[in-house]
Motif scaffolding. Structure first.
Motif, PDB file in Angstrom:
ATOM      1  N   THR A   1      34.647  35.014   2.544  1.00 50.99           N
ATOM      2  CA  THR A   1      35.066  34.407   3.817  1.00 50.99           C
ATOM      3  C   THR A   1      36.500  33.886   3.768  1.00 50.99           C
ATOM      4  N   SER A   2      37.207  34.184   2.663  1.00 50.23           N
ATOM      5  CA  SER A   2      38.557  33.608   2.555  1.00 50.23           C
ATOM      6  C   SER A   2      39.495  34.201   3.605  1.00 50.23           C
ATOM      7  N   ASP A   3      40.549  33.457   3.926  1.00 45.73           N
ATOM      8  CA  ASP A   3      41.529  33.900   4.917  1.00 45.73           C
ATOM      9  C   ASP A   3      42.082  35.265   4.583  1.00 45.73           C
ATOM     10  N   PHE A   4      42.285  35.487   3.294  1.00 43.34           N
ATOM     11  CA  PHE A   4      42.891  36.748   2.884  1.00 43.34           C
ATOM     12  C   PHE A   4      42.111  37.939   3.445  1.00 43.34           C
ATOM     13  N   PHE A   5      40.775  37.860   3.361  1.00 43.65           N
ATOM     14  CA  PHE A   5      39.976  38.994   3.834  1.00 43.65           C
ATOM     15  C   PHE A   5      39.834  39.011   5.360  1.00 43.65           C
ATOM     16  N   SER A   6      39.789  37.827   5.968  1.00 42.19           N
ATOM     17  CA  SER A   6      39.714  37.806   7.445  1.00 42.19           C
ATOM     18  C   SER A   6      41.031  38.251   8.056  1.00 42.19           C
ATOM     19  N   ASP A   7      42.132  38.014   7.328  1.00 41.76           N
ATOM     20  CA  ASP A   7      43.445  38.375   7.868  1.00 41.76           C
ATOM     21  C   ASP A   7      43.742  39.868   7.760  1.00 41.76           C
ATOM     22  N   SER A   8      43.021  40.557   6.885  1.00 42.34           N
ATOM     23  CA  SER A   8      43.266  42.002   6.768  1.00 42.34           C
ATOM     24  C   SER A   8      41.951  42.758   6.896  1.00 42.34           C
ATOM     25  N   PRO A   9      41.348  42.703   8.114  1.00 40.05           N
ATOM     26  CA  PRO A   9      40.011  43.290   8.284  1.00 40.05           C
ATOM     27  C   PRO A   9      39.947  44.789   7.989  1.00 40.05           C
ATOM     28  N   SER A  10      40.991  45.538   8.370  1.00 41.76           N
ATOM     29  CA  SER A  10      40.874  46.986   8.156  1.00 41.76           C
ATOM     30  C   SER A  10      40.966  47.326   6.666  1.00 41.76           C
ATOM     31  N   GLU A  11      41.776  46.567   5.932  1.00 38.16           N
ATOM     32  CA  GLU A  11      41.862  46.790   4.474  1.00 38.16           C
ATOM     33  C   GLU A  11      40.518  46.447   3.820  1.00 38.16           C
ATOM     34  N   THR A  12      39.956  45.319   4.262  1.00 36.15           N
ATOM     35  CA  THR A  12      38.675  44.876   3.700  1.00 36.15           C
ATOM     36  C   THR A  12      37.588  45.906   3.994  1.00 36.15           C
ATOM     37  N   GLU A  13      37.612  46.420   5.220  1.00 34.65           N
ATOM     38  CA  GLU A  13      36.626  47.428   5.625  1.00 34.65           C
ATOM     39  C   GLU A  13      36.757  48.689   4.757  1.00 34.65           C
ATOM     40  N   LYS A  14      37.992  49.127   4.568  1.00 30.39           N
ATOM     41  CA  LYS A  14      38.220  50.329   3.746  1.00 30.39           C
ATOM     42  C   LYS A  14      37.735  50.114   2.318  1.00 30.39           C
ATOM     43  N   MET A  15      38.025  48.944   1.795  1.00 34.03           N
ATOM     44  CA  MET A  15      37.634  48.641   0.421  1.00 34.03           C
ATOM     45  C   MET A  15      36.108  48.609   0.304  1.00 34.03           C
ATOM     46  N   LEU A  16      35.447  48.003   1.302  1.00 33.79           N
ATOM     47  CA  LEU A  16      33.984  47.927   1.243  1.00 33.79           C
ATOM     48  C   LEU A  16      33.328  49.285   1.451  1.00 33.79           C
ATOM     49  N   GLU A  17      33.940  50.114   2.308  1.00 32.94           N
ATOM     50  CA  GLU A  17      33.390  51.457   2.518  1.00 32.94           C
ATOM     51  C   GLU A  17      33.439  52.254   1.220  1.00 32.94           C
ATOM     52  N   LYS A  18      34.540  52.075   0.509  1.00 33.82           N
ATOM     53  CA  LYS A  18      34.678  52.755  -0.781  1.00 33.82           C
ATOM     54  C   LYS A  18      33.594  52.260  -1.743  1.00 33.82           C
ATOM     55  N   PHE A  19      33.366  50.956  -1.694  1.00 32.96           N
ATOM     56  CA  PHE A  19      32.358  50.366  -2.575  1.00 32.96           C
ATOM     57  C   PHE A  19      30.964  50.894  -2.233  1.00 32.96           C
ATOM     58  N   LEU A  20      30.631  50.867  -0.942  1.00 36.81           N
ATOM     59  CA  LEU A  20      29.296  51.303  -0.502  1.00 36.81           C
ATOM     60  C   LEU A  20      29.057  52.783  -0.803  1.00 36.81           C
ATOM     61  N   ASP A  21      30.132  53.542  -0.753  1.00 36.58           N
ATOM     62  CA  ASP A  21      30.070  54.979  -1.022  1.00 36.58           C
ATOM     63  C   ASP A  21      29.432  55.305  -2.373  1.00 36.58           C
ATOM     64  N   MET A  22      29.607  54.400  -3.332  1.00 38.02           N
ATOM     65  CA  MET A  22      29.077  54.646  -4.685  1.00 38.02           C
ATOM     66  C   MET A  22      27.555  54.675  -4.701  1.00 38.02           C
ATOM     67  N   PHE A  23      26.939  54.127  -3.649  1.00 38.43           N
ATOM     68  CA  PHE A  23      25.479  53.961  -3.682  1.00 38.43           C
ATOM     69  C   PHE A  23      24.737  54.898  -2.740  1.00 38.43           C
ATOM     70  N   LYS A  24      25.493  55.872  -2.178  1.00 35.47           N
ATOM     71  CA  LYS A  24      24.916  56.758  -1.169  1.00 35.47           C
ATOM     72  C   LYS A  24      23.741  57.584  -1.675  1.00 35.47           C
ATOM     73  N   HIS A  25      23.778  57.905  -2.983  1.00 39.14           N
ATOM     74  CA  HIS A  25      22.873  58.950  -3.444  1.00 39.14           C
ATOM     75  C   HIS A  25      21.674  58.469  -4.250  1.00 39.14           C
ATOM     76  N   GLU A  26      21.561  57.161  -4.464  1.00 40.62           N
ATOM     77  CA  GLU A  26      20.392  56.741  -5.231  1.00 40.62           C
ATOM     78  C   GLU A  26      19.853  55.403  -4.747  1.00 40.62           C
ATOM     79  N   THR A  27      18.564  55.253  -4.962  1.00 35.66           N
ATOM     80  CA  THR A  27      17.939  53.969  -4.678  1.00 35.66           C
ATOM     81  C   THR A  27      17.194  53.564  -5.946  1.00 35.66           C
ATOM     82  N   LEU A  28      17.293  52.294  -6.333  1.00 39.39           N
ATOM     83  CA  LEU A  28      16.717  51.844  -7.600  1.00 39.39           C
ATOM     84  C   LEU A  28      15.189  51.766  -7.522  1.00 39.39           C
ATOM     85  N   PHE A  29      14.696  51.173  -6.455  1.00 40.53           N
ATOM     86  CA  PHE A  29      13.258  51.189  -6.181  1.00 40.53           C
ATOM     87  C   PHE A  29      12.996  50.914  -4.718  1.00 40.53           C
TER      88      PHE A  29
END
Ligand code: FMN
Length: 145
Positions: free
Chosen positions: A117-145
């Motif tokens: 919730t820090s200002d840094f991330f609220s101030d750059s929403p599109s950068e944060t979104e891109k970074m999180l999309e990249k992160f979420l991408d790693m989990f597209k193909h598997e589920t643990l249980f």
């Protein structure tokens, strides 16, 4: 139907055992299946990150229920937006535990996790979104249980 996704982070109110998580997922998947909601839940004690995908009104409705759940707090939407197609079409709610390697694999994620919730991330929403999309991408193909 307008397809939509919502990503939030939250803090678990207690350490979640595998049994706690399985119980949470069982109910969530049944409800999501009925509502045609898909997505992924990620856990790294004490953080949750979840992406919900589906029809806009349904996603908002589900989120409003989820955010009141006593198993977590500090529930904060990181981004929500219309999407062309689902990123997690196979999961009524996939699940993974985030590892240290996952955290290190995406630049900026470690800082984000400490202070979503820090200002840094609220101030750059599109950068944060891109970074999180990249992160979420790693989990597209598997589920643990
Ligand atoms: C981190 C977290 C993620 C959740 N994800 C979902 C979900 O994807 N779908 C869902 O229906 N409920 C989800 N829940 C559970 C809801 O908050 C709520 O307990 C459940 O929908 C209530 O169902 P009931 O009133 O029919 O028992 C989640 C809860 C937590 C704490």
């Amino acid at each position: 139907m307008s397809l939509y996704c919502l990503v939030y982070t939250s803090i678990a109110n207690q350490k979640m055992s595998d049994d706690n998580l399985k119980d949470l997922l069982k109910k969530s998947r049944l409800k999501n299946e009925r509502k045609n909601v898909t997505g992924m839940l990620l856990y790294l004690d004490p953080f949750f990150i979840q992406i919900l995908e589906g029809e806009e009104a349904i996603v908002n409705e589900s989120f409003n229920i989820i955010k009141q759940d006593s198993r977590h707090h500090k529930v904060k939407i990181i981004y929500k937006k219309p999407i062309e197609e689902r990123s997690f079409p196979n999961w009524t709610m996939g699940f993974n535990k985030i590892s240290d390697e996952n955290v290190e694999a995406v630049e900026g994620f470690s800082d984000f996790l400490q202070r979503p919730t820090s200002d840094f991330f609220s101030d750059s929403p599109s950068e944060t979104e891109k970074m999180l999309e990249k992160f979420l991408d790693m989990f597209k193909h598997e589920t643990l249980f």
